[in-house]
Design a protein around this motif. Structure first.
Motif, PDB file in Angstrom:
ATOM      1  N   ASN A 140       0.818  -1.204   0.000  1.00 37.42           N
ATOM      2  CA  ASN A 140       0.000   0.000   0.000  1.00 37.42           C
ATOM      3  C   ASN A 140       0.858   1.264   0.000  1.00 37.42           C
ATOM      4  O   ASN A 140       0.573   2.217  -0.723  1.00 37.42           O
ATOM      5  CB  ASN A 140      -0.939   0.009   1.205  1.00 37.42           C
ATOM      6  CG  ASN A 140      -2.021  -1.027   1.100  1.00 37.42           C
ATOM      7  OD1 ASN A 140      -2.335  -1.509   0.016  1.00 37.42           O
ATOM      8  ND2 ASN A 140      -2.587  -1.402   2.230  1.00 37.42           N
ATOM      9  N   THR A 196       3.986   1.594  -1.048  1.00 39.37           N
ATOM     10  CA  THR A 196       4.696   1.709  -2.319  1.00 39.37           C
ATOM     11  C   THR A 196       3.800   2.292  -3.394  1.00 39.37           C
ATOM     12  O   THR A 196       4.180   3.233  -4.099  1.00 39.37           O
ATOM     13  CB  THR A 196       5.217   0.326  -2.767  1.00 39.37           C
ATOM     14  OG1 THR A 196       6.090  -0.180  -1.760  1.00 39.37           O
ATOM     15  CG2 THR A 196       5.968   0.423  -4.072  1.00 39.37           C
ATOM     16  N   MET A 197       2.613   1.755  -3.531  1.00 43.17           N
ATOM     17  CA  MET A 197       1.713   2.225  -4.583  1.00 43.17           C
ATOM     18  C   MET A 197       1.136   3.612  -4.289  1.00 43.17           C
ATOM     19  O   MET A 197       0.776   4.335  -5.212  1.00 43.17           O
ATOM     20  CB  MET A 197       0.581   1.223  -4.796  1.00 43.17           C
ATOM     21  CG  MET A 197       1.047  -0.064  -5.420  1.00 43.17           C
ATOM     22  SD  MET A 197       1.771   0.245  -7.038  1.00 43.17           S
ATOM     23  CE  MET A 197       3.175  -0.811  -6.973  1.00 43.17           C
ATOM     24  N   THR A 198       1.060   3.991  -3.024  1.00 44.22           N
ATOM     25  CA  THR A 198       0.536   5.309  -2.682  1.00 44.22           C
ATOM     26  C   THR A 198       1.580   6.401  -2.881  1.00 44.22           C
ATOM     27  O   THR A 198       1.256   7.516  -3.291  1.00 44.22           O
ATOM     28  CB  THR A 198       0.054   5.330  -1.215  1.00 44.22           C
ATOM     29  OG1 THR A 198      -0.923   4.307  -1.046  1.00 44.22           O
ATOM     30  CG2 THR A 198      -0.548   6.662  -0.850  1.00 44.22           C
ATOM     31  N   PRO A 251       2.389   2.304 -12.213  1.00 55.54           N
ATOM     32  CA  PRO A 251       1.772   1.208 -11.449  1.00 55.54           C
ATOM     33  C   PRO A 251       1.357   0.033 -12.334  1.00 55.54           C
ATOM     34  O   PRO A 251       1.421  -1.120 -11.898  1.00 55.54           O
ATOM     35  CB  PRO A 251       0.537   1.847 -10.805  1.00 55.54           C
ATOM     36  CG  PRO A 251       0.787   3.300 -10.823  1.00 55.54           C
ATOM     37  CD  PRO A 251       1.644   3.557 -12.010  1.00 55.54           C
ATOM     38  N   SER A 284       4.249  -2.244 -12.766  1.00 53.16           N
ATOM     39  CA  SER A 284       4.442  -3.012 -11.535  1.00 53.16           C
ATOM     40  C   SER A 284       3.437  -4.152 -11.435  1.00 53.16           C
ATOM     41  O   SER A 284       3.802  -5.287 -11.103  1.00 53.16           O
ATOM     42  CB  SER A 284       4.322  -2.079 -10.333  1.00 53.16           C
ATOM     43  OG  SER A 284       4.498  -2.783  -9.139  1.00 53.16           O
ATOM     44  N   PHE A 285       2.179  -3.887 -11.742  1.00 54.54           N
ATOM     45  CA  PHE A 285       1.147  -4.917 -11.662  1.00 54.54           C
ATOM     46  C   PHE A 285       1.327  -5.991 -12.729  1.00 54.54           C
ATOM     47  O   PHE A 285       1.097  -7.169 -12.476  1.00 54.54           O
ATOM     48  CB  PHE A 285      -0.245  -4.298 -11.775  1.00 54.54           C
ATOM     49  CG  PHE A 285      -0.663  -3.547 -10.544  1.00 54.54           C
ATOM     50  CD1 PHE A 285      -0.548  -4.101  -9.286  1.00 54.54           C
ATOM     51  CD2 PHE A 285      -1.176  -2.270 -10.655  1.00 54.54           C
ATOM     52  CE1 PHE A 285      -0.937  -3.411  -8.164  1.00 54.54           C
ATOM     53  CE2 PHE A 285      -1.565  -1.568  -9.526  1.00 54.54           C
ATOM     54  CZ  PHE A 285      -1.447  -2.133  -8.279  1.00 54.54           C
ATOM     55  N   ALA A 306      10.007   0.065 -11.122  1.00 57.83           N
ATOM     56  CA  ALA A 306       8.621  -0.370 -10.906  1.00 57.83           C
ATOM     57  C   ALA A 306       8.465  -1.855 -11.205  1.00 57.83           C
ATOM     58  O   ALA A 306       7.743  -2.567 -10.498  1.00 57.83           O
ATOM     59  CB  ALA A 306       7.660   0.449 -11.767  1.00 57.83           C
TER      60      ALA A 306
END
Length: 150
Positions: A8, A10-12, A40, A43-44, A98
């Motif tokens: 959370n 990292t993505m925020t 992001p 990364s996903f 990422a």
């Protein structure tokens, strides 16, 4: 919970990094910059590809779940450390970091979810409670850390 906290945070923090360190335009009236979606997404995508094809061989290689957690922490560190040195002229390096973070997050999240499933076992009556408490503490810890980071 610490794994979800790492994910959370990292993505925020990535959008703030893109704005304040790399100098990307902040989202405004003309729309959101495409990089706020691409970073992001990379990364996903790497996280998903790793989870589908490479996670099971990794777990089989190590034989337990503690060593992959350690490997995931090392990969997250390797993906996050270059962020200290990336500035506007090297903005493209965020794409590589990422993807490295995506692999580390995949290892950590898959392993942590497996550990929770091991704790629950075959007891279907308490599984909703365990996952609910896990999620509650995840949300509280993320909010607490984000509050004190800003």
């Amino acid at each position: 919970m610490l794994v979800r906290l790492a994910m959370n945070l990292t993505m925020t923090v990535i959008p703030f990094y893109l704005i304040h360190i790399l100098g990307f335009d902040a989202p405004g009236d003309d729309g959101i910059s495409v990089w706020f979606a691409i970073v992001p997404l990379i990364s996903f995508i790497t996280s998903t590809i790793f989870s589908i094809y490479l996670y099971k061989p990794l777990i089989n290689y190590f034989g337990n779940r503690l060593k992959p957690l350690f490997v995931g922490c090392i990969i997250i560190t390797l993906g996050s450390a270059p962020l200290l040195f990336i500035f506007e002229s090297f903005w493209w390096a965020i794409l590589f970091t990422a993807s490295i973070q995506g692999v580390g997050l995949a290892i950590l999240l898959n392993t942590a979810t497996s550990i929770i499933s091991d704790v629950i076992g075959n007891d279907g009556k308490s599984s909703a409670f365990v996952y609910g408490v896990y999620s509650l503490f995840d949300k509280f810890s993320s909010g607490f850390c984000l509050y004190f980071m800003t």
